[in-house]
Design an enzyme around this catalytic site. Structure first.
Site, short mmCIF file in Angstrom:
data_model
loop_
_atom_site.label_atom_id
_atom_site.label_comp_id
_atom_site.label_asym_id
_atom_site.label_seq_id
_atom_site.Cartn_x
_atom_site.Cartn_y
_atom_site.Cartn_z
N LYS A 118 -1.07 3.32 11.42
CA LYS A 118 -2.28 3.85 10.80
C LYS A 118 -2.23 3.67 9.29
CE LYS A 118 -3.27 7.96 12.38
NZ LYS A 118 -4.39 7.75 13.32
N LYS B 157 4.78 -3.88 12.10
CA LYS B 157 4.52 -2.76 13.00
C LYS B 157 3.06 -2.34 12.93
CE LYS B 157 6.70 1.53 14.26
NZ LYS B 157 7.49 2.66 13.82
N LYS C 248 15.69 7.65 2.81
CA LYS C 248 14.74 8.53 2.12
C LYS C 248 15.23 8.87 0.72
CE LYS C 248 11.39 9.67 5.20
NZ LYS C 248 11.69 10.13 6.55
#
Ligand code: TRP
Length: 329
Positions: free
Chosen positions: A196, A193, A113
């Site tokens: 959404k 993967k 991150k």
């Protein structure tokens, strides 16, 4: 006699898709037979990235409806929303006092991150694994069903527990990860993967037509260009999905697929049509239950309120013990 206590959490991502179902939800449902289960929608964790907070309430409800319709049984298990049990914030604060900073800066997801979003590194993000450890140990869970990506967090949880127990005495059990054996569910577009954010998923609660339409776009064995080329089911994501859905609803059809594909007796278009029909057949009872639940929002509120109440009773007990050991009482 139950084998132990399960805790698992998932961030509120809204409507769940078949990858979520095969990867987590199906397993949550099955574990209820053997374990005392606590399932948590971790809305506080969702705040570590501050994305779409205006959708948070809707996303929590959509996810909760999917979990219930899939078979999480609020009579047998505790299902609740993380922030509805504010004791978590208190335990998180205490656990922060015994967790060395260096353990957190070394976490691979944190480093990732920092690399990706160097200008959005907040204190909460660093503390993410401490909050996750606190989730688990607030309920003294011993078993945590998670995917492989969460194993470093689980290992850290165990270290946090060992350190706390060695300083203040045995309070928490060392929780073990229970790795879910799942087929890798690739996105419909062939990307690594199903998700959404990539819009390559099949949501559980969509119409039969929408399901068929989406399945039609699925990426298949790339070496099979013409209909009479022999296919390779072992390399085809559509076949993996047949293995998850067609086996249980049309077992006799499933038996034929691999053979017919290898012999070029069935084309990808027909194969995908059959997959869409299997998914619809498989999800029919789920979709009926979900539609019923969605009709009456008050029922969902009651289930979540009851879950929070039962979770809070356990949490208060643990906190009293923690405060005593730490010299706060
Ligand atoms: N970190 C987990 C994830 O991203 C979610 C999570 C939060 C969790 N608290 C947990 C998982 C406790 C298991 C147990 O998927």
């Amino acid at each position: 006699m139950k084998k132990g206590r399960v805790f698992s959490g998932a961030r509120p991502t809204g409507q769940q898709h078949i990858g979520n179902y095969l990867g987590a939800i199906q397993n949550y449902v099955a574990l209820q037979d053997d374990y005392e289960c606590i399932y948590c929608i971790v809305d506080i964790h969702a705040l570590t990235t501050l994305e779409d907070t205006h959708l948070l309430q809707a996303n929590i409800r959509e996810m909760a409806l999917d979990w219930l319709a899939a078979g999480i049984d609020p009579q047998r298990s505790i299902m609740f929303v993380q922030s509805h049990v504010p004791e978590i914030a208190e335990l998180f604060t205490y656990m922060g006092m015994t967790t060395p900073m260096g353990w957190l800066t070394r976490v691979p997801t944190f480093k990732e991150k920092v690399r990706m979003h160097p200008d959005n590194v907040n204190y909460g993000l660093l503390g993410y694994p401490v909050l996750m450890a606190s989730d688990i140990i607030l309920y003294k869970a011993d078993t945590v069903p998670v995917g492989e990506d969460q194993l470093p967090h689980l290992e850290l949880t165990r270290e946090i527990v060992r350190r706390f127990n060695s300083i203040f005495g045995e309070v928490f059990p060392e929780p073990k990860a229970k790795l879910t054996e799942i087929p890798l569910i690739v996105g419909l577009d062939g990307s690594a993967k199903m998700s959404k954010s990539m819009d390559n998923q099949i949501d559980l609660a969509v119409s039969d037509e929408e399901t068929l339409k989406r399945v039609k776009t699925a990426f298949t064995d790339p070496t099979r260009v013409r209909k009479n080329d022999p296919g390779h089911p072992d390399k085809c994501n559509v076949y993996t999905l047949h293995g998850a859905f067609t086996t249980s609803v049309f077992p006799e059809k499933f038996m034929a697929i691999a053979h017919d594909c290898k012999q070029a007796q069935i084309g990808c278009v027909d194969c995908k049509k059959l997959l869409g029909e299997s998914i619809n057949e498989f999800l029919r009872p789920f979709r009926e239950r979900r539609a019923k639940l969605a009709e009456n929002p008050g029922v969902l509120d009651e289930i979540l309120a009851d879950g929070a109440k039962r979770a809070s009773a356990i949490a208060k007990e643990t906190l009293r013990e923690v405060k005593e050991k730490m010299g706060l009482l």
